[in-house]
Design a protein around this motif. Structure first.
Motif, PDB file in Angstrom:
ATOM      1  N   GLU A  17       0.832  -1.206   0.000  1.00 57.20           N
ATOM      2  CA  GLU A  17       0.000   0.000   0.000  1.00 57.20           C
ATOM      3  C   GLU A  17       0.869   1.259   0.000  1.00 57.20           C
ATOM      4  N   HIS A  66      -3.304   1.651 -11.619  1.00 60.56           N
ATOM      5  CA  HIS A  66      -4.413   0.859 -11.073  1.00 60.56           C
ATOM      6  C   HIS A  66      -4.690  -0.384 -11.925  1.00 60.56           C
ATOM      7  N   GLU A  67      -4.653  -0.233 -13.245  1.00 61.33           N
ATOM      8  CA  GLU A  67      -4.854  -1.387 -14.130  1.00 61.33           C
ATOM      9  C   GLU A  67      -3.772  -2.446 -13.905  1.00 61.33           C
ATOM     10  N   THR A 102       2.226   1.657  -3.432  1.00 57.78           N
ATOM     11  CA  THR A 102       1.172   2.177  -4.312  1.00 57.78           C
ATOM     12  C   THR A 102       1.074   3.691  -4.187  1.00 57.78           C
ATOM     13  N   GLU A 131      -4.297  -4.229 -10.639  1.00 57.80           N
ATOM     14  CA  GLU A 131      -5.418  -5.172 -10.761  1.00 57.80           C
ATOM     15  C   GLU A 131      -4.985  -6.428 -11.516  1.00 57.80           C
ATOM     16  N   LEU A 164       1.585   6.204  -7.369  1.00 53.63           N
ATOM     17  CA  LEU A 164       0.577   7.189  -7.774  1.00 53.63           C
ATOM     18  C   LEU A 164       1.142   8.603  -7.740  1.00 53.63           C
TER      19      LEU A 164
END
Length: 188
Positions: A81, A176-177, A84, A180, A88
């Motif tokens: 996290e 994000h893609e 991430t 995922e 971003l």
């Protein structure tokens, strides 16, 4: 030419990327870049140590922003996290105005072994910095290094997709893609 030229750094960057695309990185000289920019070679060296730096001089601010975002992630955030958050934050450097330069930059680097090596060293350094920041947050090994390496893989994948010809999605969307896709691969 005047002693001070407005927006010289951007002019050099635009001239260099045009020439790299037209005649190739190896054939492009600093003198040709300066001439195309309407400036002098001496002025070029006030902004860049050599022509490679036109492609790599944004590395340090990107690293610093990503490390800051990672360090500011909530204390209870997992290493992934926190990574991430850093990924971003890199989106601040990858907006639609910069996409044409980033696209051409990627092509120039892909066509030159020396530049590919430099790019890989940049990413390895970033991975080591992210792993260290995770350790400082309390992550243990090998988890910190694994999370950093996964982050670099996501970064590369998202960036390569973002600079793809005809791509319109923003970099954050590509992050994000990619995350995922990673989750889906892990679940299978």
């Amino acid at each position: 030419m005047g002693r001070w030229e407005p927006d010289a750094e951007s002019r050099f960057r635009a001239a260099a990327i045009e020439l790299f695309g037209e005649i190739g990185y190896e054939q492009t000289t600093v003198a040709a870049i300066a001439e195309r920019a309407g400036l002098t070679s001496r002025t070029f060296f006030r902004y860049f140590s050599d022509k490679r730096e036109v492609l790599f001089n944004g590395t340090k601010p990107l690293q610093e922003a990503m490390l800051e975002a990672l360090s500011q992630a909530p204390a209870e955030a997992s290493p992934l996290e926190a990574i991430t958050a850093a990924l971003l934050k890199a989106g601040d450097f990858f907006d639609d105005d910069r996409r044409p330069f980033a696209r051409q930059r990627s092509k120039v680097i892909a066509a030159n072994a020396e530049l590919r090596e430099r790019e890989l060293m940049k990413l390895a350094t970033l991975s080591a910095m992210l792993a260290q920041a995770l350790r400082e947050r309390g992550a243990s090994e090998p988890g910190a290094s694994l999370a950093a390496e996964v982050g670099i893989a996501v970064f590369r994948t998202a960036f390569e997709q973002w600079v793809g010809d005809g791509e319109r999605c923003d970099y954050g969307g590509k992050v994000h893609e990619s995350l995922e896709q990673l989750r889906m691969l892990w679940a299978n």
